[in-house]
Design an enzyme around this catalytic site. Structure first.
Site, PDB file in Angstrom:
ATOM      1  N   THR A 153       0.862  -1.193   0.000  1.00 33.67           N
ATOM      2  CA  THR A 153       0.000   0.000   0.000  1.00 33.67           C
ATOM      3  C   THR A 153       0.894   1.237   0.000  1.00 33.67           C
ATOM      4  O   THR A 153       1.329   1.688  -1.049  1.00 33.67           O
ATOM      5  CB  THR A 153      -0.969  -0.012   1.194  1.00 33.67           C
ATOM      6  OG1 THR A 153      -0.243  -0.244   2.402  1.00 33.67           O
ATOM      7  CG2 THR A 153      -2.033  -1.077   1.016  1.00 33.67           C
ATOM      8  N   LYS A 179       4.095  -6.778   4.045  1.00 33.58           N
ATOM      9  CA  LYS A 179       3.860  -5.381   3.730  1.00 33.58           C
ATOM     10  C   LYS A 179       3.507  -4.657   5.012  1.00 33.58           C
ATOM     11  O   LYS A 179       3.020  -5.246   5.976  1.00 33.58           O
ATOM     12  CB  LYS A 179       2.763  -5.215   2.688  1.00 33.58           C
ATOM     13  CG  LYS A 179       1.372  -5.709   3.079  1.00 33.58           C
ATOM     14  CD  LYS A 179       0.552  -4.785   3.941  1.00 33.58           C
ATOM     15  CE  LYS A 179       0.420  -3.407   3.324  1.00 33.58           C
ATOM     16  NZ  LYS A 179      -0.300  -2.493   4.302  1.00 33.58           N
ATOM     17  N   THR A 190       0.924  -9.559  12.908  1.00 32.31           N
ATOM     18  CA  THR A 190       1.822  -8.731  12.114  1.00 32.31           C
ATOM     19  C   THR A 190       0.953  -7.888  11.204  1.00 32.31           C
ATOM     20  O   THR A 190      -0.244  -7.799  11.404  1.00 32.31           O
ATOM     21  CB  THR A 190       2.819  -9.598  11.328  1.00 32.31           C
ATOM     22  OG1 THR A 190       3.622  -8.753  10.525  1.00 32.31           O
ATOM     23  CG2 THR A 190       2.118 -10.594  10.448  1.00 32.31           C
ATOM     24  N   GLU A 276       6.256   4.911   7.140  1.00 27.82           N
ATOM     25  CA  GLU A 276       5.820   6.059   6.353  1.00 27.82           C
ATOM     26  C   GLU A 276       6.631   7.308   6.704  1.00 27.82           C
ATOM     27  O   GLU A 276       6.666   7.738   7.854  1.00 27.82           O
ATOM     28  CB  GLU A 276       4.330   6.306   6.594  1.00 27.82           C
ATOM     29  CG  GLU A 276       3.462   5.222   5.975  1.00 27.82           C
ATOM     30  CD  GLU A 276       2.000   5.347   6.317  1.00 27.82           C
ATOM     31  OE1 GLU A 276       1.187   4.675   5.661  1.00 27.82           O
ATOM     32  OE2 GLU A 276       1.660   6.105   7.244  1.00 27.82           O
ATOM     33  N   ASN A 398      -0.416  10.703   5.700  1.00 32.21           N
ATOM     34  CA  ASN A 398      -1.666  10.411   6.385  1.00 32.21           C
ATOM     35  C   ASN A 398      -2.686  11.548   6.371  1.00 32.21           C
ATOM     36  O   ASN A 398      -3.795  11.408   6.908  1.00 32.21           O
ATOM     37  CB  ASN A 398      -1.357   9.981   7.822  1.00 32.21           C
ATOM     38  CG  ASN A 398      -0.783   8.583   7.850  1.00 32.21           C
ATOM     39  OD1 ASN A 398      -1.490   7.603   7.703  1.00 32.21           O
ATOM     40  ND2 ASN A 398       0.540   8.495   7.996  1.00 32.21           N
TER      41      ASN A 398
END
Length: 403
Positions: A153, A179, A190, A276, A398
Site C-alpha cells: 500500500t 507489507k 503482524t 511512512e 496520512n
C-alpha cells in the site's frame, strides 16, 4: 548470511510446490498498479496463523480464523487498496466470495483458501473488478516477487526473503513476503505476512513456533503506535521436501526454528525501516531487566516515543527524551542505576548525565541506522525492539491517504 542458511530469490515461491500470480484489477486509484494476488501450493498444506488483537477486526481476519481451525490451507488471495474493514455483513460476504472465486479458479475446496485485504477502511470491495481480476491471474513458480509487490500500500518497496538450508540432509527452503509502513504496532500478529516452506511440519508445533517467532520480531516493531485492523501472518508448509514431519523432538527442529526467526526478524526490520516518511531505522536493545516483560516494556517504550522519534529525525542526541520514555513505560527500574548508550557513546551513567563527546553522539545520530542500548542493571533479561524516526513525510502520507 552463514553457509548454513543461504539466501535465494523468489521469496514465497522459492520453496518447491508454490506458485503465485498478480494483476492490476483497478482497486487502487492507479489502474496500472498490481493490487490483486494469489499464492497457492500444489498440494494442501499444514498451516498456522496469527492475527490482530484489535476489537474491530476486518472481514478477512474473521474468515481466516474460521478456516484455519482445521490447521490446513492451500492458498491465499490478497487485495491491496481496500481493507474490507467496518463493512458489515456485506463485507464479510465479500471476503467469503473472494475465497470462493479463488478456489474455483484453482480447482480446490473453498475452505482451503484464505483471504487478506489491506488499504482504506470503510469501503466495500469492488467485487466485479475482483471477480474479473481473479479470473485473469496466471500462477507461476517464478512470480513470488510479483506477489510481494501486489500486496503493498504505502510501502516504498517490497519486503521479501527466502532461505535455503538442510533438514535430514535434504535441501529445503523457507520464503516470506510482508507489507506494512503505517498503522504499525502489532500484538500477537503482524501487518500482512505470508510465509511458505516445503518442509513437513506437525501443525501444533508449527503454530507454536510461528507464535514465538512473531512475538520476537513483528510484535517488537512500531512505526506509529497504531494497531491495524487487518494484521495477519500466515505460514504454509506443504511437506514436499519429504522429510519426517518436524516437532519438538526432531533433531533438526532447532535449524528450522532458526530459519524462521531469521526470516521474520529480517522482514520485521524492513517494515520498520520503511515506515511512512521514515529516513532512519531505530534499534533499541534493553539488557539487565528484572524479567522479559520489563525488557519488552522498556524497549518498545522507546520506539513509541514521538519525541524521541523526532529527535532521531533531526539527528539530535537528546537523551532526555529516552529517559522520559523509559520512566513512563511501566518497567521496574532504579533511577540511580540505569545506563544509556547511543551507538557506542555512553550518554547516561547511573541515571545521570555521562561525560561524553557530543560530536561523536551527533555523528551516530546522523547515520541511517541508530542503535540505543539501555542497561537497567536489575537482572539478566533482555529484549530488542525496532522503530523509525518521525518526519513530516508521515504527516503528508496520512493527510492525503483517502484522496
Amino acid at each position: 548470511m552463514t553457509e548454513e542458511f543461504r539466501e535465494v530469490d523468489l521469496c514465497v515461491t522459492a520453496p518447491r510446490g508454490f506458485r503465485a500470480g498478480a494483476v492490476a484489477c483497478g482497486i487502487k486509484s492507479d489502474a496500472a498498479i498490481k493490487d490483486l494476488a494469489i499464492l497457492a501450493s500444489d498440494v494442501p498444506c499444514v498451516a498456522a496463523g496469527t492475527f490482530t488483537t484489535s476489537r474491530t477486526p476486518a472481514a478477512p481476519v474473521l474468515l481466516c480464523r474460521e478456516y484455519l481451525r482445521s490447521g490446513k490451507a492451500q492458498a491465499v488471495v490478497v487485495n491491496s487498496g481496500n481493507a474490507n474493514c467496518a463493512t458489515g455483513e456485506q463485507g464479510l460476504r465479500n471476503a467469503y466470495r473472494m475465497a470462493e472465486l479463488a478456489a474455483a479458479h484453482l480447482g480446490i475446496p473453498k475452505e482451503l483458501v484464505l483471504c487478506s485485504s489491506t488499504g482504506i477502511i470503510g469501503r466495500q470491495l469492488p467485487m466485479e473488478k475482483i471477480e474479473q481480476g481473479i479470473a485473469a491471474i496466471e500462477l507461476s513458480s517464478q512470480s513470488g516477487n510479483d506477489f510481494a509487490e501486489a500486496i503493498l500500500t504505502t510501502d516504498t518497496r517490497p519486503k521479501r526473503i527466502a532461505l535455503e538450508f538442510e533438514i535430514e540432509g535434504r535441501t529445503v527452503r523457507l520464503g516470506g513476503a510482508t507489507k506494512g509502513a503505517g498503522m504499525i504496532y502489532p500484538n500477537m500478529a503482524t501487518m500482512l505476512c505470508y510465509l511458505t516452506t516445503d518442509v513437513a511440519v506437525e501443525q501444533a508445533w508449527l503454530q507454536e513456533e510461528l507464535r514465538a517467532a512473531v512475538a520476537e520480531s513483528f510484535n517488537m516493531i512500531s512505526v506509529d503506535g497504531d494497531m491495524s485492523t487487518n494484521d495477519t501472518c500466515l505460514l504454509f508448509a506443504n511437506g514436499l521436501a519429504g522429510n519426517r514431519p518436524l516437532n519438538e523432538a526432531h533433531p533438526d527442529a532447532p535449524r528450522f526454528r532458526e530459519a524462521l526467526r531469521r526470516v521474520t526478524t529480517y522482514l520485521a526490520r524492513e517494515i520498520a525501516r520503511d515506515g511512512e516518511g521514515a529516513t532512519k531505522l531505530m534499534t533499541v536493545h534493553v539488557r539487565g531487566a528484572r524479567d522479559r516483560t520489563d525488557a519488552i516494556k522498556a524497549a518498545r517504550g522507546i520506539t513509541l516515543s514521538p519525541l524521541w522519534q523526532c529527535a532521531l529525525a533531526g539527528g539530535d542526541p537528546n537523551w532526555g527524551r529516552i529517559v522520559a520514555a523509559l520512566g513512563a513505560c511501566g518497567c521496574t527500574l532504579d533511577p540511580n542505576r540505569f545506563d544509556i548508550f547511543i551507538g557506542p557513546v555512553q550518554v547516561v551513567q547511573q541515571g545521570g548525565a555521562a561525560s561524553y563527546d557530543e560530536a561523536a553522539a551527533r555523528a551516530v545520530m546522523a547515520a541511517s541506522e541508530v542503535t540505543v542500548t539501555i542497561d537497567l542493571h536489575l537482572g539478566e533479561a533482555e529484549a530488542t525492539a525496532w522503530g523509525c524516526d518521525l518526519t513530516h513525510g508521515y504527516i503528508d502520507e496520512n493527510t492525503l491517504y483517502t484522496r
